[in-house]
Scaffold this active site. Sequence first.
Site: not given
Ligand SMILES: NC(=O)c1ccc[n+]([C@@H]2O[C@H](COP(=O)([O-])OP(=O)(O)OC[C@H]3O[C@@H](n4cnc5c(N)ncnc54)[C@H](OP(=O)(O)O)[C@@H]3O)[C@@H](O)[C@H]2O)c1
Length: 398
Positions: A235, A239
């Site tokens: 992951y 990224k």
């Molecule tokens: N959560 C954390 O603790 C955390 C920490 C640091 C950084 N981040 C970053 O924050 C961002 C959001 O994280 P999150 O926790 O909200 O993740 P999440 O709930 O898993 O949401 C990710 C979203 O991206 C969509 N997605 C994945 N592949 C895609 C594609 N090929 N085309 C279009 N959409 C796609 C997914 O769609 P589906 O609904 O269709 O699966 C999902 O809706 C990410 O970039 C992650 O790296 C998160």
Amino acid sequence: MESNCVQFLGNKTILITGAPGFLAKVLVEKILRLQPNVKKIYLLLRAPDEKSAMQRLRSEVMEIDLFKVLRNNLGEDNLNALMREKIVPVPGDISIDNLGLKDTDLIQRMWSEIDIIINIAATTNFDERYDIGLGINTFGALNVLNFAKKCVKGQLLLHVSTAYISGEQPGLLLEKPFKMGETLSGDRELDINIEHDLMKQKLKELQDCSDEEISQTMKDFGMARAKLHGWPNTYVFTKAMGEMLMGKYRENLPLVIIRPTMITSTIAEPFPGWIEGLKTLDSVIVAYGKGRLKCFLADSNSVFDLIPADMVVNAMVAAATAHSGDTGIQAIYHVGSSCKNPVTFGQLHDFTARYFAKRPLIGRNGSPIIVVKGTILSTMAQFSLYMTLRYKLPLQVP
Ligand SMILES: NC(=O)c1ccc[n+]([C@@H]2O[C@H](COP(=O)([O-])OP(=O)(O)OC[C@H]3O[C@@H](n4cnc5c(N)ncnc54)[C@H](OP(=O)(O)O)[C@@H]3O)[C@@H](O)[C@H]2O)c1
């Protein structure tokens, strides 16, 4: 600052990828609450067609609890009207050229209207298949950049990355961009095109294998490539490569990269405690509440870097306001808590134990699950002794 953000968002057309994910939803709610006079929000969702994209928007975004404050403020009908007027769900996929959009008229319209592009979409599985991780987190980020460069009014691309692309380095981590080909192991050059070719080669070698074998081998392969170059998992490695590609090919498009730490439930907005799904720390907390976690190997004094989702969103809106139209800029922001307001593992253990003592989870038989405070084991020697005494395993001297 808030009034600047309100002014900035007024009359803007914004593309957001990653809806209906956890963070994207908090951002959409915030924009609508802060500035209902935003012009339009294109929400890119994975869906086979427009009808299914609309269905996902309704059931996974519009109708959820997160919007209850807006619903109360505006009334159900007005909120629905606002969403119909402002939000345009578009079926797409960032791992495909032109974000997988098929309708050429829509693409042209988006290129002529969009002011701000916010890329939140990602696969967040630590041990994702290498082909999928590269497709979404690395080349998907490049696809979003290429799309953003075609937006004639494009004032900013804001990309959400992660603080953990810095790997396991101790000390103060600077907000600096990666150089193309830089690694955390420092001893070898990383070539993203070679990584792509190796991934393709590996898939070719697996063409006669079962889906299960392909999936497991591609997961192991991603982990091996990540570790070879010094990253702890697929992951964060994919990224980091996404950031490198964006940095190299951005030309004059203003680029802001937000690197949050572990995102947790909202602290204040739209109301405290909203979260969706079990992400990072939450799965450990729930396991504890269910009475399944009797001991944990950790240093009580070590700092856990947590950040509430609404704080991340506030940082995103403020950074977009500050840097829109800053031709050629690449700004990076770490969004975390460990410098200003650190929480240690020991404190977290304490808070969790107190919480479940007051509000126990209810078990399948309908009775409250009583959890004991449990033990934190701070060294491998203590862990080994605990396992020996509790489970009669042979004592291992580390
Ligand atoms: N959560 C954390 O603790 C955390 C920490 C640091 C950084 N981040 C970053 O924050 C961002 C959001 O994280 P999150 O926790 O909200 O993740 P999440 O709930 O898993 O949401 C990710 C979203 O991206 C969509 N997605 C994945 N592949 C895609 C594609 N090929 N085309 C279009 N959409 C796609 C997914 O769609 P589906 O609904 O269709 O699966 C999902 O809706 C990410 O970039 C992650 O790296 C998160």
